[in-house]
Design a protein around this motif. Structure first.
Motif, PDB file in Angstrom:
ATOM      1  N   PHE A  74       0.838  -1.206  -0.056  1.00 21.93           N
ATOM      2  CA  PHE A  74       0.014   0.065   0.119  1.00 21.93           C
ATOM      3  C   PHE A  74       0.848   1.363  -0.044  1.00 21.93           C
ATOM      4  O   PHE A  74       1.764   1.505   0.759  1.00 21.93           O
ATOM      5  CB  PHE A  74      -1.088   0.018   1.200  1.00 21.93           C
ATOM      6  CG  PHE A  74      -1.708   1.225   1.148  1.00 21.93           C
ATOM      7  CD1 PHE A  74      -2.960   1.331   0.391  1.00 21.93           C
ATOM      8  CD2 PHE A  74      -1.481   2.159   2.030  1.00 21.93           C
ATOM      9  CE1 PHE A  74      -3.835   2.253   0.475  1.00 21.93           C
ATOM     10  CE2 PHE A  74      -2.453   3.394   1.876  1.00 21.93           C
ATOM     11  CZ  PHE A  74      -3.597   3.535   1.253  1.00 21.93           C
ATOM     12  N   GLU A  75       0.527   2.159  -0.827  1.00 21.44           N
ATOM     13  CA  GLU A  75       1.316   3.421  -1.051  1.00 21.44           C
ATOM     14  C   GLU A  75       0.098   4.585  -0.675  1.00 21.44           C
ATOM     15  O   GLU A  75      -1.036   4.443  -1.228  1.00 21.44           O
ATOM     16  CB  GLU A  75       1.963   3.793  -2.457  1.00 21.44           C
ATOM     17  CG  GLU A  75       2.745   5.137  -2.265  1.00 21.44           C
ATOM     18  CD  GLU A  75       3.384   5.066  -3.649  1.00 21.44           C
ATOM     19  OE1 GLU A  75       3.020   6.190  -4.428  1.00 21.44           O
ATOM     20  OE2 GLU A  75       3.877   4.060  -4.232  1.00 21.44           O
ATOM     21  N   THR A  76       0.336   5.532   0.069  1.00 21.89           N
ATOM     22  CA  THR A  76      -0.577   6.705   0.441  1.00 21.89           C
ATOM     23  C   THR A  76      -0.861   7.111  -0.741  1.00 21.89           C
ATOM     24  O   THR A  76      -0.143   7.730  -1.686  1.00 21.89           O
ATOM     25  CB  THR A  76      -0.123   7.395   1.423  1.00 21.89           C
ATOM     26  OG1 THR A  76       0.437   6.924   2.607  1.00 21.89           O
ATOM     27  CG2 THR A  76      -1.037   8.704   1.659  1.00 21.89           C
ATOM     28  N   PRO A  77      -2.223   7.480  -1.276  1.00 22.61           N
ATOM     29  CA  PRO A  77      -2.752   8.116  -2.462  1.00 22.61           C
ATOM     30  C   PRO A  77      -2.614   9.343  -2.274  1.00 22.61           C
ATOM     31  O   PRO A  77      -2.566   9.944  -1.333  1.00 22.61           O
ATOM     32  CB  PRO A  77      -4.288   7.680  -2.636  1.00 22.61           C
ATOM     33  CG  PRO A  77      -4.588   6.733  -1.748  1.00 22.61           C
ATOM     34  CD  PRO A  77      -3.421   6.774  -0.506  1.00 22.61           C
ATOM     35  N   THR A  78      -2.286   9.999  -3.578  1.00 23.51           N
ATOM     36  CA  THR A  78      -1.918  11.564  -3.595  1.00 23.51           C
ATOM     37  C   THR A  78      -2.878  12.122  -2.979  1.00 23.51           C
ATOM     38  O   THR A  78      -2.591  13.331  -2.391  1.00 23.51           O
ATOM     39  CB  THR A  78      -1.750  11.905  -5.105  1.00 23.51           C
ATOM     40  OG1 THR A  78      -0.985  10.844  -5.772  1.00 23.51           O
ATOM     41  CG2 THR A  78      -1.230  13.289  -5.406  1.00 23.51           C
ATOM     42  N   PHE A  79      -3.996  12.051  -3.301  1.00 31.45           N
ATOM     43  CA  PHE A  79      -5.277  12.750  -2.690  1.00 31.45           C
ATOM     44  C   PHE A  79      -5.189  13.015  -0.967  1.00 31.45           C
ATOM     45  O   PHE A  79      -5.414  13.973  -0.479  1.00 31.45           O
ATOM     46  CB  PHE A  79      -6.592  12.643  -2.970  1.00 31.45           C
ATOM     47  CG  PHE A  79      -7.062  11.191  -2.592  1.00 31.45           C
ATOM     48  CD1 PHE A  79      -7.914  11.327  -1.418  1.00 31.45           C
ATOM     49  CD2 PHE A  79      -7.106   9.921  -3.356  1.00 31.45           C
ATOM     50  CE1 PHE A  79      -8.231   9.663  -0.838  1.00 31.45           C
ATOM     51  CE2 PHE A  79      -7.496   8.946  -2.909  1.00 31.45           C
ATOM     52  CZ  PHE A  79      -8.236   8.865  -1.619  1.00 31.45           C
ATOM     53  N   LEU A  80      -4.746  11.807  -0.653  1.00 33.45           N
ATOM     54  CA  LEU A  80      -4.512  11.769   0.927  1.00 33.45           C
ATOM     55  C   LEU A  80      -3.163  12.503   1.451  1.00 33.45           C
ATOM     56  O   LEU A  80      -3.490  13.277   2.364  1.00 33.45           O
ATOM     57  CB  LEU A  80      -4.490  10.318   1.490  1.00 33.45           C
ATOM     58  CG  LEU A  80      -6.017   9.671   1.591  1.00 33.45           C
ATOM     59  CD1 LEU A  80      -5.804   8.141   1.914  1.00 33.45           C
ATOM     60  CD2 LEU A  80      -6.791  10.372   2.304  1.00 33.45           C
ATOM     61  N   LYS A  81      -2.231  12.434   0.700  1.00 32.46           N
ATOM     62  CA  LYS A  81      -1.062  13.140   0.839  1.00 32.46           C
ATOM     63  C   LYS A  81      -1.318  14.523   0.752  1.00 32.46           C
ATOM     64  O   LYS A  81      -0.961  15.641   1.891  1.00 32.46           O
ATOM     65  CB  LYS A  81      -0.077  12.929  -0.008  1.00 32.46           C
ATOM     66  CG  LYS A  81       0.533  11.423   0.266  1.00 32.46           C
ATOM     67  CD  LYS A  81       1.796  11.366  -0.622  1.00 32.46           C
ATOM     68  CE  LYS A  81       2.351  10.007  -0.698  1.00 32.46           C
ATOM     69  NZ  LYS A  81       3.338   9.472  -1.785  1.00 32.46           N
ATOM     70  N   SER A  82      -2.117  15.031   0.221  1.00 40.12           N
ATOM     71  CA  SER A  82      -2.324  16.570  -0.198  1.00 40.12           C
ATOM     72  C   SER A  82      -3.475  16.941   0.976  1.00 40.12           C
ATOM     73  O   SER A  82      -3.128  18.056   1.531  1.00 40.12           O
ATOM     74  CB  SER A  82      -2.971  16.832  -1.632  1.00 40.12           C
ATOM     75  OG  SER A  82      -3.730  17.842  -1.522  1.00 40.12           O
ATOM     76  N   MET A  83      -4.342  16.163   1.546  1.00 40.83           N
ATOM     77  CA  MET A  83      -5.145  16.562   2.471  1.00 40.83           C
ATOM     78  C   MET A  83      -4.292  16.500   3.655  1.00 40.83           C
ATOM     79  O   MET A  83      -4.652  17.495   4.617  1.00 40.83           O
ATOM     80  CB  MET A  83      -6.442  15.584   2.464  1.00 40.83           C
ATOM     81  CG  MET A  83      -7.248  15.554   1.431  1.00 40.83           C
ATOM     82  SD  MET A  83      -8.522  14.093   1.545  1.00 40.83           S
ATOM     83  CE  MET A  83     -10.125  15.363   2.326  1.00 40.83           C
TER      84      MET A  83
END
Length: 93
Positions: A74-83
């Motif tokens: 699992f890699e943290t999705p981009t939208f979650l990193k941004s949030m």
């Protein structure tokens, strides 16, 4: 007993999806739960899109629900990193 200046917040939605945030004592509670709620909604939306794509492609739906089905881990999705970055400031929630 040693005191830590952190608070654990947990939010469980009626559909069973759960989010947890660890903050310092100064982070506003309302902002924490607003942020958790936004993230859970985005995760659910991304998961549903993944399922819909799998159905359209007539793949095994149960094997394609992951946010990154082509990755081994699992890699943290981009939208979650941004949030997560944005939510460092409670005013941004």
């Amino acid at each position: 007993m040693e005191k830590f200046d952190y608070v654990v917040h947990a939010h469980v939605r009626s559909d069973g999806l759960c989010g947890i945030a660890i903050t310092d004592e100064e982070y506003p509670t309302q902002a924490v739960f607003g942020g958790i709620s936004q993230m859970l909604s985005e995760i659910l939306k991304a998961s549903k899109q993944s399922v819909d794509r799998a159905k359209d492609a007539k793949h095994n739906v149960s094997a394609s629900i992951e946010l990154h089905p082509s990755k081994d881990s699992f890699e943290t999705p981009t939208f979650l990193k941004s949030m997560l970055s944005r939510f460092q400031d409670p005013k941004e929630v």
